[in-house]
Design a protein around this motif. Sequence first.
Motif, PDB file in Angstrom:
ATOM      1  N   ASP A   1       6.892  16.067  -3.004  1.00  0.00           N
ATOM      2  CA  ASP A   1       6.758  15.019  -2.110  1.00  0.00           C
ATOM      3  C   ASP A   1       6.267  13.823  -2.757  1.00  0.00           C
ATOM      4  OD1 ASP A   1       7.057  16.605  -0.022  1.00  0.00           O
ATOM      5  OD2 ASP A   1       5.040  17.444   0.322  1.00  0.00           O
ATOM      6  N   ARG A   2       5.562  13.748  -3.740  1.00  0.00           N
ATOM      7  CA  ARG A   2       5.130  12.508  -4.372  1.00  0.00           C
ATOM      8  C   ARG A   2       6.437  11.878  -5.081  1.00  0.00           C
ATOM      9  NH1 ARG A   2       2.681  14.557  -8.971  1.00  0.00           N
ATOM     10  NH2 ARG A   2       0.662  14.795  -7.506  1.00  0.00           N
ATOM     11  N   THR A   3       7.295  12.810  -5.683  1.00  0.00           N
ATOM     12  CA  THR A   3       8.904  12.411  -6.074  1.00  0.00           C
ATOM     13  C   THR A   3       9.358  11.511  -4.958  1.00  0.00           C
ATOM     14  OG1 THR A   3       8.908  13.867  -7.704  1.00  0.00           O
ATOM     15  CG2 THR A   3      10.940  12.893  -6.895  1.00  0.00           C
ATOM     16  N   ARG A   4       9.576  12.194  -3.840  1.00  0.00           N
ATOM     17  CA  ARG A   4      10.081  11.622  -2.554  1.00  0.00           C
ATOM     18  C   ARG A   4       9.618  10.070  -2.491  1.00  0.00           C
ATOM     19  NH1 ARG A   4      11.343  17.000  -1.239  1.00  0.00           N
ATOM     20  NH2 ARG A   4       9.131  17.055  -0.261  1.00  0.00           N
ATOM     21  N   CYS A   5       8.407   9.904  -2.300  1.00  0.00           N
ATOM     22  CA  CYS A   5       7.619   8.547  -2.291  1.00  0.00           C
ATOM     23  C   CYS A   5       8.014   7.688  -3.312  1.00  0.00           C
ATOM     24  CB  CYS A   5       6.195   8.785  -2.062  1.00  0.00           C
ATOM     25  SG  CYS A   5       5.521   9.612  -0.558  1.00  0.00           S
ATOM     26  N   LEU A   6       7.999   8.018  -4.435  1.00  0.00           N
ATOM     27  CA  LEU A   6       8.481   7.154  -5.723  1.00  0.00           C
ATOM     28  C   LEU A   6       9.548   6.670  -5.610  1.00  0.00           C
ATOM     29  CD1 LEU A   6       5.960   8.676  -8.255  1.00  0.00           C
ATOM     30  CD2 LEU A   6       5.370   6.794  -7.039  1.00  0.00           C
ATOM     31  N   THR A   7      10.536   7.550  -5.206  1.00  0.00           N
ATOM     32  CA  THR A   7      11.925   7.227  -5.496  1.00  0.00           C
ATOM     33  C   THR A   7      12.495   6.310  -4.426  1.00  0.00           C
ATOM     34  OG1 THR A   7      12.743   9.674  -4.834  1.00  0.00           O
ATOM     35  CG2 THR A   7      12.393   9.287  -7.270  1.00  0.00           C
ATOM     36  N   GLU A   8      11.740   6.233  -3.476  1.00  0.00           N
ATOM     37  CA  GLU A   8      12.215   5.222  -2.470  1.00  0.00           C
ATOM     38  C   GLU A   8      12.031   3.996  -2.986  1.00  0.00           C
ATOM     39  OE1 GLU A   8       9.481   5.996   0.954  1.00  0.00           O
ATOM     40  OE2 GLU A   8      10.448   7.781   1.562  1.00  0.00           O
TER      41      GLU A   8
ATOM     42  N   ASN B   1       0.865  -1.111   0.040  1.00  0.00           N
ATOM     43  CA  ASN B   1       0.065  -0.104  -0.078  1.00  0.00           C
ATOM     44  C   ASN B   1       0.746   1.273  -0.109  1.00  0.00           C
ATOM     45  OD1 ASN B   1      -2.577   1.266  -0.199  1.00  0.00           O
ATOM     46  ND2 ASN B   1      -2.726   1.499   1.914  1.00  0.00           N
ATOM     47  N   GLN B   2       2.009   1.205  -0.634  1.00  0.00           N
ATOM     48  CA  GLN B   2       2.823   2.503  -0.761  1.00  0.00           C
ATOM     49  C   GLN B   2       2.484   3.051  -1.882  1.00  0.00           C
ATOM     50  OE1 GLN B   2       6.565  -0.156   0.569  1.00  0.00           O
ATOM     51  NE2 GLN B   2       7.330   1.786  -0.092  1.00  0.00           N
ATOM     52  N   LEU B   3       1.823   2.611  -2.839  1.00  0.00           N
ATOM     53  CA  LEU B   3       1.425   3.511  -4.016  1.00  0.00           C
ATOM     54  C   LEU B   3      -0.018   3.698  -4.177  1.00  0.00           C
ATOM     55  CD1 LEU B   3       3.686   1.517  -6.508  1.00  0.00           C
ATOM     56  CD2 LEU B   3       4.196   3.829  -5.550  1.00  0.00           C
ATOM     57  N   ASN B   4      -0.810   4.169  -3.086  1.00  0.00           N
ATOM     58  CA  ASN B   4      -2.173   4.473  -2.931  1.00  0.00           C
ATOM     59  C   ASN B   4      -2.186   5.690  -3.933  1.00  0.00           C
ATOM     60  OD1 ASN B   4      -4.560   5.917  -1.980  1.00  0.00           O
ATOM     61  ND2 ASN B   4      -4.652   4.073  -0.575  1.00  0.00           N
ATOM     62  N   GLU B   5      -3.166   5.384  -4.794  1.00  0.00           N
ATOM     63  CA  GLU B   5      -3.294   6.556  -5.889  1.00  0.00           C
ATOM     64  C   GLU B   5      -3.968   7.758  -5.246  1.00  0.00           C
ATOM     65  OE1 GLU B   5      -5.522   6.995 -10.243  1.00  0.00           O
ATOM     66  OE2 GLU B   5      -4.537   5.031  -9.542  1.00  0.00           O
ATOM     67  N   SER B   6      -4.823   7.633  -4.630  1.00  0.00           N
ATOM     68  CA  SER B   6      -5.486   8.947  -3.940  1.00  0.00           C
ATOM     69  C   SER B   6      -4.642   9.749  -3.021  1.00  0.00           C
ATOM     70  CB  SER B   6      -6.693   8.500  -2.889  1.00  0.00           C
ATOM     71  OG  SER B   6      -7.890   7.750  -3.854  1.00  0.00           O
ATOM     72  N   LEU B   7      -3.785   8.933  -2.187  1.00  0.00           N
ATOM     73  CA  LEU B   7      -2.904   9.527  -1.451  1.00  0.00           C
ATOM     74  C   LEU B   7      -1.795  10.243  -2.363  1.00  0.00           C
ATOM     75  CD1 LEU B   7      -2.526   7.293   1.719  1.00  0.00           C
ATOM     76  CD2 LEU B   7      -3.918   9.265   1.422  1.00  0.00           C
ATOM     77  N   LEU B   8      -1.357   9.713  -3.295  1.00  0.00           N
ATOM     78  CA  LEU B   8      -0.320  10.414  -4.034  1.00  0.00           C
ATOM     79  C   LEU B   8      -0.923  11.473  -4.871  1.00  0.00           C
ATOM     80  CD1 LEU B   8       1.424   7.017  -5.524  1.00  0.00           C
ATOM     81  CD2 LEU B   8       2.348   8.846  -4.218  1.00  0.00           C
ATOM     82  N   CYS B   9      -2.102  11.595  -5.162  1.00  0.00           N
ATOM     83  CA  CYS B   9      -2.769  12.635  -6.141  1.00  0.00           C
ATOM     84  C   CYS B   9      -2.769  13.802  -5.118  1.00  0.00           C
ATOM     85  CB  CYS B   9      -4.363  12.113  -6.383  1.00  0.00           C
ATOM     86  SG  CYS B   9      -4.789  13.264  -7.567  1.00  0.00           S
ATOM     87  N   GLU B  10      -2.933  13.659  -3.779  1.00  0.00           N
ATOM     88  CA  GLU B  10      -2.885  14.890  -2.855  1.00  0.00           C
ATOM     89  C   GLU B  10      -1.717  15.515  -2.678  1.00  0.00           C
ATOM     90  OE1 GLU B  10      -4.874  13.244   0.654  1.00  0.00           O
ATOM     91  OE2 GLU B  10      -6.665  13.139  -0.381  1.00  0.00           O
TER      92      GLU B  10
END
Length: 202
Positions: free
Chosen positions: A124-131, A110-119
């Motif tokens: 910040d989204r880049t930091r999540c994805l590049t992990e 659940n690290q790629l929850n689309e609704s959360l990423l959209c917000e």
Amino acid sequence: MTPQTIQTRFVDIAQGLSGELAVAIANSPPLQLIPRQDSPFPERLCRAVAGQQLSVKAAASIWARVVESAAEQPLVDYLATVSPDTLRSCGLSGAKAKAMGAIAMATRANQLNESLLCELDHDDRTRCLTEIWGVGQWTADMMGIFYFGDPDIWPDGDTTARKNLERLTSRRRKTVRTAARFAPYRSYLALYMWHQADTPTV
């Protein structure tokens, strides 16, 4: 702003930078940024990874083989368990195969929850994805532009966009500085530079 209004604004800005850039943008049709959300985010992310440093045609061919190899299994479930050798037989490098496995496992966690990423904003989204192993800045930029429809991303790691902007302005001026003049619509500047690669107007 409408695409036409953005184009007009861009031509005005470009005239203060380079006549060639102004002409290139003016001679292009007004370009529109349309998010592509016809498939789940993790699948789009995997497809972006598959297309790194490849032509559009080559990337589409390899991705089609990946989808075909999954048969009727949900793609993310398939990528979480498939052998890297199987993915390499589709035309993927070992690194890309590993990255797809990492994306699949991140999805299950659940690290790629689309609704959360959209917000999130793009940084910040880049930091999540590049992990996630194998997901870098370029991939995050492509997802921000083409999946989430963020209007203000300049993908400086994209060779085509960067080289075309250099060609139409100056190789001595950093493209990040040039692109900053077009904020808050830098994604549209990238669209115009990609359009120059496909249909040169200068």
